[in-house]
Design a protein around this motif. Structure first.
Motif, PDB file in Angstrom:
ATOM      1  N   VAL A 139       4.794   7.132   2.045  1.00  0.00           N
ATOM      2  CA  VAL A 139       5.359   5.743   2.908  1.00  0.00           C
ATOM      3  C   VAL A 139       4.691   4.209   1.997  1.00  0.00           C
ATOM      4  N   ALA A 140       5.495   3.881   1.648  1.00  0.00           N
ATOM      5  CA  ALA A 140       4.571   2.069   1.303  1.00  0.00           C
ATOM      6  C   ALA A 140       5.136   1.324   2.534  1.00  0.00           C
ATOM      7  N   SER A 141       3.850   0.162   2.760  1.00  0.00           N
ATOM      8  CA  SER A 141       3.697  -0.496   4.029  1.00  0.00           C
ATOM      9  C   SER A 141       3.340  -1.558   3.412  1.00  0.00           C
ATOM     10  N   GLY A 142       4.108  -2.672   3.718  1.00  0.00           N
ATOM     11  CA  GLY A 142       3.643  -4.242   3.233  1.00  0.00           C
ATOM     12  C   GLY A 142       4.798  -4.657   2.756  1.00  0.00           C
ATOM     13  N   ARG A 143       4.770  -5.673   1.628  1.00  0.00           N
ATOM     14  CA  ARG A 143       6.343  -6.907   1.494  1.00  0.00           C
ATOM     15  C   ARG A 143       6.204  -7.028   0.246  1.00  0.00           C
ATOM     16  N   VAL A 144       6.825  -6.980  -0.868  1.00  0.00           N
ATOM     17  CA  VAL A 144       6.429  -7.721  -2.434  1.00  0.00           C
ATOM     18  C   VAL A 144       7.378  -8.934  -1.952  1.00  0.00           C
ATOM     19  N   GLN A 164       1.369  -1.224  -0.119  1.00  0.00           N
ATOM     20  CA  GLN A 164       0.268  -0.239   0.021  1.00  0.00           C
ATOM     21  C   GLN A 164       1.032   1.312   0.218  1.00  0.00           C
ATOM     22  N   LEU A 165       0.335   2.388  -1.031  1.00  0.00           N
ATOM     23  CA  LEU A 165       0.903   3.474  -0.555  1.00  0.00           C
ATOM     24  C   LEU A 165       0.511   4.664  -0.236  1.00  0.00           C
ATOM     25  N   GLN A 166       0.738   5.348   0.776  1.00  0.00           N
ATOM     26  CA  GLN A 166       0.157   5.789   1.031  1.00  0.00           C
ATOM     27  C   GLN A 166       1.036   7.397   1.424  1.00  0.00           C
ATOM     28  N   ALA A 167       0.501   9.139   0.768  1.00  0.00           N
ATOM     29  CA  ALA A 167       1.067   9.957   0.420  1.00  0.00           C
ATOM     30  C   ALA A 167       0.524  10.914   1.239  1.00  0.00           C
ATOM     31  N   SER A 168       0.724  11.883   1.466  1.00  0.00           N
ATOM     32  CA  SER A 168       0.809  13.078   2.475  1.00  0.00           C
ATOM     33  C   SER A 168       1.211  14.383   2.125  1.00  0.00           C
ATOM     34  N   GLY A 169       1.126  15.158   3.009  1.00  0.00           N
ATOM     35  CA  GLY A 169       1.390  16.591   3.074  1.00  0.00           C
ATOM     36  C   GLY A 169       0.965  17.493   2.165  1.00  0.00           C
ATOM     37  N   GLY A 170      -0.367  17.635   1.400  1.00  0.00           N
ATOM     38  CA  GLY A 170      -0.596  18.311   0.457  1.00  0.00           C
ATOM     39  C   GLY A 170      -1.875  18.580   1.441  1.00  0.00           C
ATOM     40  N   GLY A 171      -2.070  20.043   0.317  1.00  0.00           N
ATOM     41  CA  GLY A 171      -2.898  21.262   1.543  1.00  0.00           C
ATOM     42  C   GLY A 171      -2.845  22.466   0.552  1.00  0.00           C
ATOM     43  N   LEU A 172      -3.688  23.471   0.467  1.00  0.00           N
ATOM     44  CA  LEU A 172      -3.855  24.896  -0.387  1.00  0.00           C
ATOM     45  C   LEU A 172      -2.796  25.440   0.343  1.00  0.00           C
ATOM     46  N   VAL A 173      -2.441  25.657  -0.438  1.00  0.00           N
ATOM     47  CA  VAL A 173      -0.860  27.305  -0.745  1.00  0.00           C
ATOM     48  C   VAL A 173      -1.496  28.315  -1.883  1.00  0.00           C
ATOM     49  N   GLN A 174      -0.629  29.375  -1.129  1.00  0.00           N
ATOM     50  CA  GLN A 174      -0.786  30.294  -2.144  1.00  0.00           C
ATOM     51  C   GLN A 174       0.032  30.379  -3.139  1.00  0.00           C
ATOM     52  N   PRO A 175      -0.058  30.807  -4.779  1.00  0.00           N
ATOM     53  CA  PRO A 175       0.863  31.067  -5.800  1.00  0.00           C
ATOM     54  C   PRO A 175       2.451  31.330  -5.275  1.00  0.00           C
ATOM     55  N   GLY A 176       3.397  30.579  -5.835  1.00  0.00           N
ATOM     56  CA  GLY A 176       4.862  31.277  -4.960  1.00  0.00           C
ATOM     57  C   GLY A 176       5.198  30.068  -4.165  1.00  0.00           C
ATOM     58  N   GLY A 177       4.074  28.844  -2.783  1.00  0.00           N
ATOM     59  CA  GLY A 177       4.081  29.144  -1.572  1.00  0.00           C
ATOM     60  C   GLY A 177       5.058  27.824  -2.287  1.00  0.00           C
ATOM     61  N   SER A 178       5.274  27.032  -0.465  1.00  0.00           N
ATOM     62  CA  SER A 178       5.748  25.577  -1.272  1.00  0.00           C
ATOM     63  C   SER A 178       5.108  24.269  -0.014  1.00  0.00           C
TER      64      SER A 178
END
Length: 119
Positions: free
Chosen positions: A22-27, A2-16
């Motif tokens: 994070v990948a969980s589980g084993r291949v 499973q791949l869980q992305a995070s860290g997004g949000g609302l930001v003004q132009p020019g922002g960062s």
């Protein structure tokens, strides 16, 4: 895996923003997915198809779509089975849901993380 992305949000132009995935589980055969695979970030804007944004090979070599060159940086931490996307000088056209996966898209898609760039 499973791949869980995070860290997004609302930001003004020019922002960062800094996205994490994070990948969980084993291949099969053991180990994590990030270390032995080329990894990538993708994004899907409303009404558009999912597109490749950036990738990083096992060697560390990186690739970026022209529209994000010089603004986005992909990196990886294989020991922690995690990849990152540092996003600087964000533009409204960067607004999308961002996903991570292997470059061959071999893992299950997670829910992604929404990035909205707006004043």
């Amino acid at each position: 895996v499973q791949l869980q992305a995070s860290g997004g949000g609302l930001v003004q132009p020019g922002g960062s923003l800094r996205l994490s995935c994070v990948a969980s589980g084993r291949v099969i055969g053991g180990g994590g997915i990030v270390g032995p695979n080329a990894m990538a970030w993708y994004r899907q804007a409303p009404g558009a198809q999912r597109e490749l944004v950036a990738s990083i090979l096992v060697s560390g070599e990186t690739y970026y779509v022209d529209s994000v060159k010089g603004r986005l940086t992909i990196s990886r931490n294989s020991a922690e089975n995690t990849i990152f996307l540092q996003m600087n000088s964000l533009k409204p056209e960067d607004t999308a849901v961002y996903y991570c996966n292997t470059l061959s898209q071999s893992a299950n898609w997670g829910q992604g993380t929404q990035v909205t760039v707006s004043s």
